[in-house]
Design an enzyme around this catalytic site. Structure first.
Site, PDB file in Angstrom:
ATOM      1  CE  LYS A   1      13.200 -11.712  -9.258  1.00 16.90           C
ATOM      2  NZ  LYS A   1      13.920 -11.587  -8.056  1.00 16.90           N
TER       3      LYS A   1
ATOM      4  CG  ASN B   1       1.202   0.432   4.298  1.00 16.78           C
ATOM      5  OD1 ASN B   1       0.894  -0.762   4.283  1.00 16.78           O
ATOM      6  ND2 ASN B   1       2.420   0.862   4.039  1.00 16.78           N
ATOM      7  N   GLY B   2      -1.093  -1.211   6.491  1.00 14.32           N
ATOM      8  CA  GLY B   2      -0.806  -2.058   7.651  1.00 14.32           C
ATOM      9  C   GLY B   2      -2.012  -2.931   7.968  1.00 14.32           C
TER      10      GLY B   2
ATOM     11  CG  HIS C   1      16.902 -37.694  -3.104  1.00 15.16           C
ATOM     12  ND1 HIS C   1      17.269 -38.956  -2.697  1.00 15.16           N
ATOM     13  CD2 HIS C   1      18.058 -37.021  -3.346  1.00 15.16           C
ATOM     14  CE1 HIS C   1      18.603 -39.039  -2.671  1.00 15.16           C
ATOM     15  NE2 HIS C   1      19.102 -37.878  -3.064  1.00 15.16           N
TER      16      HIS C   1
ATOM     17  CB  CYS D   1      -0.939   0.079   1.188  1.00 17.87           C
ATOM     18  SG  CYS D   1      -2.120  -1.245   1.288  1.00 17.87           S
TER      19      CYS D   1
ATOM     20  NE  ARG E   1       4.737   1.493   0.001  1.00 14.06           N
ATOM     21  CZ  ARG E   1       5.755   1.282   0.819  1.00 14.06           C
ATOM     22  NH1 ARG E   1       6.984   1.502   0.409  1.00 14.06           N
ATOM     23  NH2 ARG E   1       5.559   0.865   2.040  1.00 14.06           N
TER      24      ARG E   1
ATOM     25  CD  GLU F   1       9.284 -11.872  -8.263  1.00 14.94           C
ATOM     26  OE1 GLU F   1       8.584 -11.353  -7.385  1.00 14.94           O
ATOM     27  OE2 GLU F   1      10.532 -11.858  -8.221  1.00 14.94           O
TER      28      GLU F   1
ATOM     29  CE  LYS G   1      11.376  -3.139  -5.048  1.00 14.48           C
ATOM     30  NZ  LYS G   1      11.729  -4.478  -5.511  1.00 14.48           N
TER      31      LYS G   1
ATOM     32  CD1 TRP H   1      -0.333  -6.283  -3.011  1.00 17.38           C
ATOM     33  CD2 TRP H   1      -0.592  -6.776  -0.850  1.00 17.38           C
ATOM     34  NE1 TRP H   1      -0.020  -7.613  -2.835  1.00 17.38           N
ATOM     35  CE2 TRP H   1      -0.181  -7.944  -1.511  1.00 17.38           C
ATOM     36  CE3 TRP H   1      -0.824  -6.846   0.529  1.00 17.38           C
ATOM     37  CZ2 TRP H   1       0.020  -9.153  -0.858  1.00 17.38           C
ATOM     38  CZ3 TRP H   1      -0.636  -8.049   1.178  1.00 17.38           C
ATOM     39  CH2 TRP H   1      -0.217  -9.192   0.483  1.00 17.38           C
TER      40      TRP H   1
ATOM     41  CD  GLU I   1      16.504 -13.783  -7.038  1.00 18.33           C
ATOM     42  OE1 GLU I   1      16.000 -14.319  -6.036  1.00 18.33           O
ATOM     43  OE2 GLU I   1      16.134 -12.676  -7.453  1.00 18.33           O
TER      44      GLU I   1
HETATM   45  C1  F6R Z   1      11.244 -10.959  -5.324  1.00 27.64           C
HETATM   46  C2  F6R Z   1      11.140  -9.944  -4.292  1.00 27.64           C
HETATM   47  C3  F6R Z   1      10.801 -10.377  -2.917  1.00 27.64           C
HETATM   48  C4  F6R Z   1      11.624  -9.600  -1.894  1.00 27.64           C
HETATM   49  C5  F6R Z   1      11.162  -9.923  -0.466  1.00 27.64           C
HETATM   50  C6  F6R Z   1      12.027  -9.247   0.571  1.00 27.64           C
HETATM   51  O1  F6R Z   1      11.589 -10.402  -6.565  1.00 27.64           O
HETATM   52  O2  F6R Z   1      11.306  -8.783  -4.541  1.00 27.64           O
HETATM   53  O3  F6R Z   1      10.956 -11.738  -2.749  1.00 27.64           O
HETATM   54  O4  F6R Z   1      12.976  -9.929  -2.064  1.00 27.64           O
HETATM   55  O5  F6R Z   1       9.840  -9.513  -0.313  1.00 27.64           O
HETATM   56  O6  F6R Z   1      12.041  -7.866   0.388  1.00 27.64           O
HETATM   57  P1  F6R Z   1      13.148  -6.960   1.050  1.00 27.64           P
HETATM   58  O7  F6R Z   1      14.441  -7.294   0.424  1.00 27.64           O
HETATM   59  O8  F6R Z   1      12.711  -5.555   0.763  1.00 27.64           O
HETATM   60  O9  F6R Z   1      13.143  -7.269   2.523  1.00 27.64           O
END
Ligand code: F6R
Length: 611
Positions: free
Chosen positions: A488, A103-104, A507, A2, A27, A491, A606, A79, A484
Site C-alpha cells: 500500500k 484493451n489488451g 539474514h 484500459c 483502469r 504504490e 486496476k 494504460w 500488504e
Molecule cells: C494493489 C492491487 C493489486 C491487485 C492485483 C490483483 O493495491 O490492487 O496488487 O491486488 O493486481 O488484482 P485482482 O485482485 O483484481 O486479481
C-alpha cells in the site's frame, strides 16, 4: 487495464462516453480519446493525460458543433503497453473510414504490421492497436461485422474492442478475448463498457460477453455471435449494486471511502454464511458435498498482489485450524512452472476484479490438470467467476481505488470462513468452531475501532512523510500484513517500502538499516511477539525509527518503539484485518501529506488484464 466505452442510441453520445470514461479512469489514465459519427464522417478527438484533458479539448467545440449531435461513438482511457503515453498513441485509432478502441495486447502485431506496410498502410503510432485498425480496414468491403471477424481470426493475443465504420451509421462492433466487455441494455440504446461501473447510471441490465464473442449492436438491437459460428444467446443479468456505490460519497478519495466501507463490506461478505449452532461456515457457491470437502487433500491458493497477500493468510489459517496442507502461489509462476496438481487438490483463485490475466491463466492451467477449481472473486459475472463456475463472491461492492483495500479484508474474512469449513470437516470441535464464528463476526467491529483512530494515525503518519525508504516486518499471520502494508505504502506514496519476515532481517536486509530507514514492526500479542520485540531492539540499535503496530494496552511493546498504533486485542488470525486497516490508513495519510495522486498512482491501473 484500459477502459472502453461505446454508445449507440438516440441520445447525444459525447456526455455518455465522457462520464463512462471518468468511471473507468482507474483502469488507465495515460491518455484518453473518443470517436463519434457525424454527418461529415467519423470525428476523432484524443489527448495525452487524464480524461479531464480530453474534456478540455472537447470544450473547444462550440455547442452547435456536429460532435454534440452525434448519437454513436466509442471512447477509451489508456494504460500504455506498446508505445509511450502520447497523443499519437492514444485511442481511438483510425484507418480510412474505420475507428477502433482496444484493451489488451496483439502479440503478432509485428508480422501483421510488416504485411500491412507492404499493402501501403501508413502508421502514425507505435501501438499494436493501430495494426488492428488497419487490419480491419484491409478486410472491409461495406460489412464491418465481417471485416472485424476476419481480422480477429488473424490476431494472436488478447482484446476487448469496440469498432465503428463511417458507412454504417449507428452500428458498433464489439468483441472480446481475454479483456472484458459488458453491454448495458437500455431502451433503444446500448452502452458498451469494460465494466459495469460505466453503465450502471443508465441501466442495470448487463450482458457479459464471453471470450471469442463478437456482437453487432445498433441502438437497442444486439446480435451476438462467436468468431466461428452463428448467433448465440447470452442472458442479461441484473447489476446488484447502486450507482451511488460507485461515487465518492463526500470522501476526498475513493481509497479513503473504501477504507471506511470495510465494516459494511465485511458484514456483506459474511452475511448468511455462518452457522453459529454448528460452528461452521456455509459456502454454497463452492458447490462441494461434505464428502468432497473431506476428500480434498490440498488447498492451493493463487493470486497476484494484494490478493496474493490475502492468500498467505488463507494458507496459514487452513493449515493451522484444518490441518489441511495448503500453499499459496503467485499466479503467473503457477502457470509457467508446470506445478504438480491432481484431482484431489482444490485450487482457489483469488481476484478482486476477476479479470487478472495471470490469475485467469492459472485457473485454466489448474482446470486443464484436473483439479477442482474455485474462484474467490468480487466482481460478479467476471471472467474468473464464470470460468471457475464455483466459488465465493466477496460482495464487497465496487472497488474503484487502484490501491485495493476492502477487497483484501473481505478476502481474508472469506479465507477464514474457508479454513473454518475445512476445519469443521476435520479436527475442529463444535465449541472451537463456535468460537471461530464469533471471531469472524467480530471483524467489522474490530475495523470500526481502528477507523476511530484515524486522526491518531494521521498524526503518526506526519512523522514518516519525509522518509524515502521503509521496512515492514512481521511473522506468522502478521507477515502477510507487513507485505500488504508495504505494498500500500509504495504504490500510493512512492516510498520504497519492502516487507520482510521479521526473522529474515538479520539474514541480509539489516545491512540497510540506518537513521534514514524507519521500520514498521507488527508486534501484536500472540505467538512470536517476543521474538519480534527482539527484532525491534535490533532495529533500534541501528538507529532506525520504529513504528510498532501493537496490541491495545501492551506497555512492554510501547516501551520498545518510537511510535505506535494500537490494535484491539484478538487472536492473530483475526488481528490481520484491523492491523491491515491501520496500515491502509497510515499509507493513505503519508501519501496525502506527500501530495500524491492517491486514486491514480503513476504507472498503475486496476484490473491487470495483460501478462
Ligand atoms: C494493489 C492491487 C493489486 C491487485 C492485483 C490483483 O493495491 O490492487 O496488487 O491486488 O493486481 O488484482 P485482482 O485482485 O483484481 O486479481
Amino acid at each position: 487495464m484500459c477502459g472502453i466505452v461505446g454508445y449507440t442510441g438516440t441520445k447525444p453520445a459525447v456526455p455518455i462516453l465522457v462520464s463512462g470514461l471518468k468511471r473507468l479512469e482507474y483502469r488507465g489514465y495515460d491518455s484518453a480519446g473518443l470517436a463519434v459519427e457525424t454527418d461529415g464522417g467519423i470525428l476523432v478527438e484524443k489527448e495525452k493525460g487524464k480524461v479531464s484533458e480530453l474534456v478540455n479539448l472537447l470544450n473547444g467545440h462550440d455547442e452547435n458543433a456536429p460532435i454534440h449531435a452525434s448519437t454513436t461513438g466509442i471512447a477509451h482511457t489508456r494504460w500504455a503497453t506498446h508505445g509511450t503515453p502520447t497523443q499519437e498513441n492514444a485511442h481511438p485509432h483510425a484507418s480510412k473510414k474505420i475507428a477502433l478502441v482496444h484493451n489488451g495486447i496483439i502479440e503478432n502485431y509485428k508480422s501483421l504490421k510488416t504485411k500491412l506496410i507492404g499493402e501501403g498502410y501508413i502508421f502514425l503510432s507505435q501501438t499494436d492497436t493501430e495494426v488492428l485498425a488497419h487490419l480491419v480496414d484491409s478486410f472491409y468491403d461495406g460489412d464491418l461485422l465481417q471485416a472485424v471477424t476476419t481480422a480477429l481470426k488473424n490476431v494472436e493475443g488478447t482484446y476487448g474492442i469496440a469498432c465503428m465504420a463511417q458507412d454504417e451509421p449507428g452500428v458498433l462492433i464489439v468483441a472480446r478475448r481475454g479483456s472484458p466487455i459488458v453491454l448495458g441494455v437500455g431502451e433503444n440504446e446500448t452502452i458498451v463498457a469494460s465494466d459495469a461501473s460505466a453503465i450502471i447510471k443508465h441501466t442495470r441490465q448487463a450482458i457479459y460477453l464471453d471470450d471469442n464473442d463478437i456482437a453487432k449492436i445498433c441502438g437497442g438491437e444486439i446480435d451476438i455471435r462467436t468468431l466461428d459460428s452463428g448467433t448465440v444467446s447470452r442472458e442479461a443479468s441484473e447489476i446488484d449494486w447502486s450507482p451511488d456505490a460507485a461515487e465518492k460519497g463526500g470522501y476526498e478519495h475513493y481509497m479513503l471511502k473504501e477504507i471506511y466501507e470495510q465494516p459494511d463490506a465485511i458484514r456483506n461478505t459474511i452475511r448468511g454464511r455462518m452457522n453459529t449452532e454448528l460452528g461452521t461456515a456455509m459456502l454454497g457457491g463452492l458447490n462441494l458435498s461434505p464428502r468432497e470437502v473431506v476428500d480434498i487433500q490440498r488447498l492451493v491458493i493463487v493470486g497476484c498482489g494484494t490478493s496474493l497477500n490475502a492468500g498467505i493468510v488463507g494458507e496459514f489459517a487452513t493449515e493451522d485450524f484444518a490441518g489441511l496442507a495448503a500453499e499459496v502461489e503467485q499466479a503467473a509462476e503457477f502457470r509457467y512452472r508446470n506445478p504438480i496438481i491432481n484431482s484431489r487438490d482444490l485450487v482457489l483463485a483469488i481476484s478482486q476484479s476477476g479479470e487478472t490475466a495471470d490469475t485467469l491463466a492459472a485457473v485454466r492451467e489448474a482446470t486443464q490438470k484436473g483439479a477442482l477449481v474455485a474462484g474467490l472473486v468480487n466482481v460478479v459475472g467476471s471472467t474468473i467467476a464464470r470460468e471457475t463456475g464455483r466459488g465465493v463472491y466477496l460482495h464487497a461492492g465496487p472497488e474503484i481505488s487502484v490501491a485495493s483495500t476492502k477487497a483484501f479484508t473481505c478476502q481474508v474474512a472469506t479465507l477464514l470462513m474457508v479454513a473454518l469449513k475445512f476445519a469443521r470437516s476435520r479436527r475442529m470441535s463444535v465449541e472451537q468452531g463456535r468460537q471461530f464464528v464469533k471471531e469472524i463476526d467480530s471483524l467489522p467491529d474490530l475495523v470500526n475501532q481502528v477507523l476511530a483512530k484515524d486522526k491518531e494515525i494521521a498524526a503518526v503518519a506526519e512523522r514518516y512523510v519525509q522518509y524515502e525508504k521503509m521496512f515492514f516486518i512481521g511473522r506468522g499471520y502478521l507477515y502477510p500484513v507487513a507485505k500488504e502494508g508495504a505494498l500500500k505504502l509504495k504504490e500510493i506514496s512512492y516510498i520504497h517500502a519492502e516487507a520482510y519476515h521479521a526473522a529474515e532481517l538479520k539474514h541480509g536486509p539489516i545491512a540497510l538499516l540506518e537513521k534514514a530507514m524507519p521500520v514498521v514492526a507488527l508486534a501484536l500479542e500472540g505467538p512470536g511477539k517476543e521474538k519480534t520485540i527482539g527484532n525491534i531492539k535490533e532495529c533500534s540499535a541501528r538507529d532506525a525509527r520504529v513504528l510498532g503496530i501493537i496490541t491495545e494496552g501492551d506497555e512492554e511493546a510501547k516501551s520498545e518503539v518510537d511510535d505506535y498504533i494500537e490494535i484491539p486485542k484478538c487472536r492473530l488470525h483475526a488481528a490481520v484485518v484491523p492491523a491491515t486497516v491501520a496500515l491502509q490508513l497510515f499509507a493513505y495519510h503519508v501519501a496525502r501529506l506527500r501530495g500524491c495522486p492517491i486514486d491514480q498512482p503513476r504507472n498503475l491501473a486496476k484490473s491487470v488484464t495483460v501478462e
